[in-house]
Design a protein around this motif. Structure first.
Motif, PDB file in Angstrom:
ATOM      1  N   UNK A 137       0.850  -1.202   0.000  1.00  0.00           N
ATOM      2  CA  UNK A 137       0.000   0.000   0.000  1.00  0.00           C
ATOM      3  C   UNK A 137       0.879   1.243   0.000  1.00  0.00           C
ATOM      4  N   UNK A 138       1.552   1.522  -1.120  1.00  0.00           N
ATOM      5  CA  UNK A 138       2.518   2.631  -1.139  1.00  0.00           C
ATOM      6  C   UNK A 138       1.914   4.008  -0.893  1.00  0.00           C
ATOM      7  N   UNK A 139       0.639   4.200  -1.140  1.00  0.00           N
ATOM      8  CA  UNK A 139       0.017   5.512  -0.914  1.00  0.00           C
ATOM      9  C   UNK A 139      -0.314   5.745   0.556  1.00  0.00           C
ATOM     10  N   UNK A 140      -0.270   4.666   1.370  1.00  0.00           N
ATOM     11  CA  UNK A 140      -0.630   4.806   2.777  1.00  0.00           C
ATOM     12  C   UNK A 140       0.561   5.332   3.571  1.00  0.00           C
ATOM     13  N   UNK A 141       0.768   6.608   3.405  1.00  0.00           N
ATOM     14  CA  UNK A 141       1.751   7.351   4.193  1.00  0.00           C
ATOM     15  C   UNK A 141       0.972   8.208   5.177  1.00  0.00           C
ATOM     16  N   UNK A 142       1.652   8.802   6.126  1.00  0.00           N
ATOM     17  CA  UNK A 142       0.941   9.700   7.040  1.00  0.00           C
ATOM     18  C   UNK A 142       0.336  10.860   6.248  1.00  0.00           C
ATOM     19  N   UNK A 143       1.089  11.397   5.306  1.00  0.00           N
ATOM     20  CA  UNK A 143       0.575  12.485   4.469  1.00  0.00           C
ATOM     21  C   UNK A 143      -0.623  12.006   3.653  1.00  0.00           C
ATOM     22  N   UNK A 144      -0.529  10.818   3.089  1.00  0.00           N
ATOM     23  CA  UNK A 144      -1.624  10.263   2.299  1.00  0.00           C
ATOM     24  C   UNK A 144      -2.880  10.047   3.132  1.00  0.00           C
ATOM     25  N   UNK A 145      -2.712   9.548   4.351  1.00  0.00           N
ATOM     26  CA  UNK A 145      -3.860   9.351   5.239  1.00  0.00           C
ATOM     27  C   UNK A 145      -4.570  10.665   5.540  1.00  0.00           C
ATOM     28  N   UNK A 146      -3.796  11.711   5.834  1.00  0.00           N
ATOM     29  CA  UNK A 146      -4.400  13.006   6.148  1.00  0.00           C
ATOM     30  C   UNK A 146      -5.121  13.568   4.928  1.00  0.00           C
ATOM     31  N   UNK A 147      -4.500  13.458   3.758  1.00  0.00           N
ATOM     32  CA  UNK A 147      -5.135  13.942   2.530  1.00  0.00           C
ATOM     33  C   UNK A 147      -6.437  13.177   2.263  1.00  0.00           C
ATOM     34  N   UNK A 148      -6.366  11.862   2.355  1.00  0.00           N
ATOM     35  CA  UNK A 148      -7.550  11.035   2.116  1.00  0.00           C
ATOM     36  C   UNK A 148      -8.688  11.408   3.071  1.00  0.00           C
ATOM     37  N   UNK A 149      -8.365  11.600   4.347  1.00  0.00           N
ATOM     38  CA  UNK A 149      -9.422  11.920   5.305  1.00  0.00           C
ATOM     39  C   UNK A 149      -9.981  13.318   5.088  1.00  0.00           C
ATOM     40  N   UNK A 150      -9.159  14.237   4.631  1.00  0.00           N
ATOM     41  CA  UNK A 150      -9.687  15.569   4.285  1.00  0.00           C
ATOM     42  C   UNK A 150     -10.755  15.421   3.201  1.00  0.00           C
ATOM     43  N   UNK A 151     -10.415  14.674   2.156  1.00  0.00           N
ATOM     44  CA  UNK A 151     -11.335  14.529   1.032  1.00  0.00           C
ATOM     45  C   UNK A 151     -12.517  13.622   1.367  1.00  0.00           C
ATOM     46  N   UNK A 152     -12.342  12.704   2.316  1.00  0.00           N
ATOM     47  CA  UNK A 152     -13.463  11.871   2.760  1.00  0.00           C
ATOM     48  C   UNK A 152     -14.512  12.737   3.456  1.00  0.00           C
ATOM     49  N   UNK A 153     -14.055  13.620   4.339  1.00  0.00           N
ATOM     50  CA  UNK A 153     -14.982  14.559   5.005  1.00  0.00           C
ATOM     51  C   UNK A 153     -15.712  15.401   3.960  1.00  0.00           C
ATOM     52  N   UNK A 154     -14.969  15.908   2.992  1.00  0.00           N
ATOM     53  CA  UNK A 154     -15.555  16.729   1.931  1.00  0.00           C
ATOM     54  C   UNK A 154     -16.619  15.941   1.169  1.00  0.00           C
ATOM     55  N   UNK A 155     -16.279  14.723   0.797  1.00  0.00           N
ATOM     56  CA  UNK A 155     -17.197  13.908  -0.008  1.00  0.00           C
ATOM     57  C   UNK A 155     -18.502  13.643   0.744  1.00  0.00           C
ATOM     58  N   UNK A 156     -18.393  13.219   2.002  1.00  0.00           N
ATOM     59  CA  UNK A 156     -19.609  12.836   2.713  1.00  0.00           C
ATOM     60  C   UNK A 156     -20.471  14.035   3.116  1.00  0.00           C
ATOM     61  N   UNK A 157     -19.869  15.131   3.530  1.00  0.00           N
ATOM     62  CA  UNK A 157     -20.687  16.233   4.033  1.00  0.00           C
ATOM     63  C   UNK A 157     -20.959  17.312   2.994  1.00  0.00           C
ATOM     64  N   UNK A 158     -19.989  17.661   2.179  1.00  0.00           N
ATOM     65  CA  UNK A 158     -20.241  18.711   1.187  1.00  0.00           C
ATOM     66  C   UNK A 158     -20.844  18.171  -0.104  1.00  0.00           C
ATOM     67  N   UNK A 159     -20.434  16.973  -0.502  1.00  0.00           N
ATOM     68  CA  UNK A 159     -20.953  16.424  -1.757  1.00  0.00           C
ATOM     69  C   UNK A 159     -22.211  15.588  -1.509  1.00  0.00           C
ATOM     70  N   UNK A 160     -22.101  14.508  -0.755  1.00  0.00           N
ATOM     71  CA  UNK A 160     -23.249  13.619  -0.563  1.00  0.00           C
ATOM     72  C   UNK A 160     -24.370  14.286   0.229  1.00  0.00           C
ATOM     73  N   UNK A 161     -24.031  14.922   1.362  1.00  0.00           N
ATOM     74  CA  UNK A 161     -25.079  15.488   2.206  1.00  0.00           C
ATOM     75  C   UNK A 161     -25.648  16.783   1.638  1.00  0.00           C
ATOM     76  N   UNK A 162     -24.777  17.719   1.263  1.00  0.00           N
ATOM     77  CA  UNK A 162     -25.276  19.007   0.749  1.00  0.00           C
ATOM     78  C   UNK A 162     -25.574  18.978  -0.747  1.00  0.00           C
ATOM     79  N   UNK A 163     -25.123  17.944  -1.446  1.00  0.00           N
ATOM     80  CA  UNK A 163     -25.366  17.867  -2.885  1.00  0.00           C
ATOM     81  C   UNK A 163     -24.393  18.684  -3.703  1.00  0.00           C
TER      82      UNK A 163
END
Length: 171
Positions: free
Chosen positions: A49-75
């Protein structure tokens, strides 16, 4: 690693408990990055899992929050989110050597935005993005999912950090 993190109150209302557990997992992710040099934050320690770096985890979680609350929830528009970039595998994990401090600041800002969205809505409010199977989930479901997703990746961060420099500790 020593932490002064605290769990949410034992007798909290539903919203306080959900946000409390989510905020705790977010804090654990940030805590796991404390004291890391940029080189280590971008160093891959899991060969499969070469993308699973600390930096990668933080980036992924930033975009996960965005996806679920700004995209899925708010449309909102998913085009702003690299997770939807079908031309690049794991695009939301890619950090191109960006400083960990910058990634953490973006994550912090996204978490603050997420909390604003949650504060302005009812837990029973449904998501507004018709293009996702879970796009009509209520806010309660989305928050429970975010607690699960963030907690899972906090566990990954614990392992990655230990492999980087031996630092351990969850809570």
């Amino acid at each position: 690693m020593a932490s002064e993190l605290q769990r949410p109150p034992l007798h909290a209302d539903e919203r306080t408990a959900l946000i409390g557990w989510l905020d705790l997992q977010r804090q654990i992710l940030r805590w796991k990055c404390e004291g890391l040099e940029d080189e280590d934050a971008h160093r891959s320690v899991i060969p499969t899992s070469p993308a699973m770096t600390m930096a990668g985890l933080i980036s992924h979680m930033r975009w996960t929050e965005h996806m679920w609350l700004e995209v899925a929830f708010l449309g909102g528009d998913e085009k702003q989110n690299p997770a939807f970039d079908e031309s690049t595998e794991d695009a939301d994990w890619q950090t191109e050597g960006r400083p960990i401090a910058e990634l953490l600041a973006e994550y912090e800002a996204q978490c603050a935005r997420s909390n604003e969205i949650v504060a302005a809505a009812s837990l029973d409010d449904a998501g507004r993005h018709p293009g996702f199977r879970a796009g009509s989930a209520n806010l309660r479901w989305i928050l429970i999912h975010l607690v699960e997703e963030t907690g899972r990746h906090a566990g990954h961060a614990d392992i990655v950090r230990e492999l980087l420099d031996g630092a351990k500790g969850y809570y």
